[in-house]
Design a protein around this motif. Structure first.
Motif, mmCIF file in Angstrom:
data_model
loop_
_atom_site.group_PDB
_atom_site.id
_atom_site.type_symbol
_atom_site.label_atom_id
_atom_site.label_comp_id
_atom_site.label_asym_id
_atom_site.label_seq_id
_atom_site.Cartn_x
_atom_site.Cartn_y
_atom_site.Cartn_z
ATOM 1 N N GLU A 75 7.341 -28.987 -0.608
ATOM 2 C CA GLU A 75 7.712 -27.662 -1.111
ATOM 3 C C GLU A 75 7.305 -26.537 -0.167
ATOM 4 O O GLU A 75 7.899 -25.467 -0.201
ATOM 5 C CB GLU A 75 7.166 -27.472 -2.524
ATOM 6 N N LYS A 76 6.335 -26.776 0.700
ATOM 7 C CA LYS A 76 5.970 -25.775 1.708
ATOM 8 C C LYS A 76 7.112 -25.554 2.698
ATOM 9 O O LYS A 76 7.191 -24.513 3.339
ATOM 10 C CB LYS A 76 4.718 -26.197 2.473
ATOM 11 N N GLN A 77 7.998 -26.537 2.806
ATOM 12 C CA GLN A 77 9.115 -26.451 3.749
ATOM 13 C C GLN A 77 10.289 -25.636 3.212
ATOM 14 O O GLN A 77 11.197 -25.300 3.955
ATOM 15 C CB GLN A 77 9.600 -27.865 4.103
ATOM 16 N N LEU A 78 10.277 -25.320 1.922
ATOM 17 C CA LEU A 78 11.395 -24.584 1.333
ATOM 18 C C LEU A 78 11.426 -23.142 1.825
ATOM 19 O O LEU A 78 10.384 -22.505 1.949
ATOM 20 C CB LEU A 78 11.290 -24.599 -0.203
ATOM 21 N N ASP A 79 12.621 -22.648 2.067
ATOM 22 C CA ASP A 79 12.762 -21.265 2.527
ATOM 23 C C ASP A 79 12.981 -20.318 1.342
ATOM 24 O O ASP A 79 13.078 -20.744 0.183
ATOM 25 C CB ASP A 79 13.896 -21.136 3.549
ATOM 26 N N GLU A 80 13.092 -19.048 1.630
ATOM 27 C CA GLU A 80 13.252 -18.033 0.593
ATOM 28 C C GLU A 80 14.455 -18.304 -0.303
ATOM 29 O O GLU A 80 14.365 -18.182 -1.524
ATOM 30 C CB GLU A 80 13.370 -16.638 1.217
ATOM 31 N N SER A 81 15.585 -18.679 0.285
ATOM 32 C CA SER A 81 16.776 -18.897 -0.537
ATOM 33 C C SER A 81 16.570 -20.058 -1.511
ATOM 34 O O SER A 81 17.051 -19.999 -2.652
ATOM 35 C CB SER A 81 18.016 -19.117 0.333
ATOM 36 N N ALA A 82 15.866 -21.092 -1.108
ATOM 37 C CA ALA A 82 15.588 -22.215 -2.013
ATOM 38 C C ALA A 82 14.685 -21.768 -3.160
ATOM 39 O O ALA A 82 14.912 -22.144 -4.324
ATOM 40 C CB ALA A 82 14.946 -23.363 -1.252
ATOM 41 N N TRP A 83 13.683 -20.954 -2.863
ATOM 42 C CA TRP A 83 12.801 -20.459 -3.926
ATOM 43 C C TRP A 83 13.552 -19.523 -4.869
ATOM 44 O O TRP A 83 13.352 -19.564 -6.081
ATOM 45 C CB TRP A 83 11.570 -19.770 -3.330
ATOM 46 N N ARG A 84 14.442 -18.708 -4.325
ATOM 47 C CA ARG A 84 15.237 -17.822 -5.187
ATOM 48 C C ARG A 84 16.169 -18.627 -6.099
ATOM 49 O O ARG A 84 16.357 -18.272 -7.262
ATOM 50 C CB ARG A 84 16.032 -16.824 -4.344
ATOM 51 N N ARG A 85 16.741 -19.710 -5.585
ATOM 52 C CA ARG A 85 17.588 -20.570 -6.421
ATOM 53 C C ARG A 85 16.760 -21.169 -7.559
ATOM 54 O O ARG A 85 17.218 -21.248 -8.690
ATOM 55 C CB ARG A 85 18.241 -21.675 -5.587
ATOM 56 N N ARG A 86 15.547 -21.556 -7.260
ATOM 57 C CA ARG A 86 14.664 -22.087 -8.298
ATOM 58 C C ARG A 86 14.385 -21.032 -9.367
ATOM 59 O O ARG A 86 14.348 -21.338 -10.545
ATOM 60 C CB ARG A 86 13.341 -22.537 -7.699
ATOM 61 N N MET A 87 14.168 -19.819 -8.928
ATOM 62 C CA MET A 87 13.887 -18.737 -9.882
ATOM 63 C C MET A 87 15.086 -18.521 -10.808
ATOM 64 O O MET A 87 14.916 -18.217 -11.981
ATOM 65 C CB MET A 87 13.546 -17.436 -9.157
ATOM 66 N N ALA A 88 16.284 -18.697 -10.279
ATOM 67 C CA ALA A 88 17.491 -18.479 -11.074
ATOM 68 C C ALA A 88 17.748 -19.617 -12.065
ATOM 69 O O ALA A 88 18.407 -19.414 -13.083
ATOM 70 C CB ALA A 88 18.698 -18.311 -10.150
ATOM 71 N N ARG A 89 17.221 -20.809 -11.782
ATOM 72 C CA ARG A 89 17.478 -21.979 -12.636
ATOM 73 C C ARG A 89 16.622 -22.025 -13.892
ATOM 74 O O ARG A 89 16.947 -22.740 -14.834
ATOM 75 C CB ARG A 89 17.224 -23.271 -11.852
ATOM 76 N N ALA A 90 15.489 -21.315 -13.883
ATOM 77 C CA ALA A 90 14.573 -21.403 -15.027
ATOM 78 C C ALA A 90 13.738 -20.137 -15.109
ATOM 79 O O ALA A 90 13.592 -19.412 -14.131
ATOM 80 C CB ALA A 90 13.656 -22.620 -14.874
ATOM 81 N N ARG A 91 13.218 -19.884 -16.310
ATOM 82 C CA ARG A 91 12.276 -18.779 -16.461
ATOM 83 C C ARG A 91 10.907 -19.278 -16.031
ATOM 84 O O ARG A 91 10.465 -20.341 -16.467
ATOM 85 C CB ARG A 91 12.215 -18.306 -17.929
ATOM 86 N N ARG A 92 10.262 -18.502 -15.194
ATOM 87 C CA ARG A 92 8.914 -18.831 -14.706
ATOM 88 C C ARG A 92 7.971 -17.838 -15.362
ATOM 89 O O ARG A 92 8.132 -16.620 -15.220
ATOM 90 C CB ARG A 92 8.830 -18.713 -13.188
ATOM 91 N N ILE A 93 7.010 -18.356 -16.091
ATOM 92 C CA ILE A 93 6.097 -17.508 -16.854
ATOM 93 C C ILE A 93 4.702 -17.636 -16.257
ATOM 94 O O ILE A 93 4.179 -18.743 -16.104
ATOM 95 C CB ILE A 93 6.126 -17.893 -18.344
ATOM 96 N N LEU A 94 4.119 -16.501 -15.931
ATOM 97 C CA LEU A 94 2.838 -16.434 -15.227
ATOM 98 C C LEU A 94 1.768 -15.833 -16.125
ATOM 99 O O LEU A 94 2.026 -14.864 -16.845
ATOM 100 C CB LEU A 94 2.999 -15.557 -13.976
ATOM 101 N N ALA A 95 0.571 -16.380 -16.049
ATOM 102 C CA ALA A 95 -0.591 -15.815 -16.748
ATOM 103 C C ALA A 95 -1.572 -15.307 -15.708
ATOM 104 O O ALA A 95 -1.861 -15.988 -14.721
ATOM 105 C CB ALA A 95 -1.257 -16.876 -17.624
ATOM 106 N N THR A 96 -2.067 -14.091 -15.925
ATOM 107 C CA THR A 96 -3.103 -13.517 -15.065
ATOM 108 C C THR A 96 -4.276 -13.096 -15.939
ATOM 109 O O THR A 96 -4.108 -12.737 -17.105
ATOM 110 C CB THR A 96 -2.583 -12.306 -14.261
ATOM 111 N N ASP A 97 -5.458 -13.126 -15.349
ATOM 112 C CA ASP A 97 -6.647 -12.736 -16.107
ATOM 113 C C ASP A 97 -6.916 -11.247 -15.949
ATOM 114 O O ASP A 97 -6.138 -10.515 -15.324
ATOM 115 C CB ASP A 97 -7.859 -13.584 -15.713
#
Length: 187
Positions: free
Chosen positions: A41-63
């Motif tokens: 996954e370190k080899q993935l470029d920006e466009s691959a990460w953006r495609r991933r973002m479009a395929r699913a909702r990513r929910i983040l928790a911060t303290d």
């Protein structure tokens, strides 16, 4: 120790770098929990990460300090022939220091709220059969175990590959409304 202040939010496509960094941390800290590897996954470029973002909702928790302490994803699968679409919860990870503090519960509640907003009938959560903590968590939060199993890493040549079991949370339906081919196939 309980989290005193926790923020949970859905990331947008432009937050791909935030998701990438948390995802890579998860893969490095808990490689056995994921079918993917951090090196791949370190080899993935920006466009691959953006495609991933479009395929699913990513929910983040911060303290309370703004530190990223957990992440989860929800992918909806809507078919034309379905009366009740379903979602799949995946990639749930909490930093080791934040485990047992309510972060996973907050992330799960955010996923289920999103599922309700999308009028999903159920949410599927695949959990490793040897992950006692994950099985206990899913069961204690209302997910129902099913008889459906699949290899945890179907791309592995290891015939002794660990299995995952499907747990189903009925949002507006029950597990019988999910087509069996969905539970029998890996996405």
């Amino acid at each position: 120790m309980r989290m005193t202040a926790l923020t949970v939010r859905t990331l947008g496509e432009d937050d791909w770098q935030i998701y990438r960094d948390v995802r890579l941390s998860a893969l490095e800290e808990s490689p056995e929990a994921f079918a993917a590897s951090s090196s791949a996954e370190k080899q993935l470029d920006e466009s691959a990460w953006r495609r991933r973002m479009a395929r699913a909702r990513r929910i983040l928790a911060t303290d309370e300090n703004g530190d990223k302490v957990g992440v989860v994803s929800l992918r909806s699968d809507v078919r034309d022939d379905e009366e009740s679409p379903y979602g799949e919860l995946f990639g749930l990870w909490v930093t080791p220091d934040a485990r047992g503090t309510g972060v996973a519960v907050a992330l799960l509640e955010a996923v289920l709220e999103q599922a309700r907003k999308e009028s999903l009938g159920a949410v599927i959560y695949w959990v490793g059969t040897d992950n006692a903590r994950g099985v206990a968590f899913a069961s204690s939060r209302g997910f129902l175990p099913t008889e459906h199993r699949r290899p945890m890493n179907p791309n592995s040549s290891d015939t002794e590959s660990e299995e995952e079991a499907a747990f189903v949370y009925p949002v507006g339906a029950d597990e019988t409304s999910i087509p069996s081919d969905v539970l029998d196939a890996r996405h």
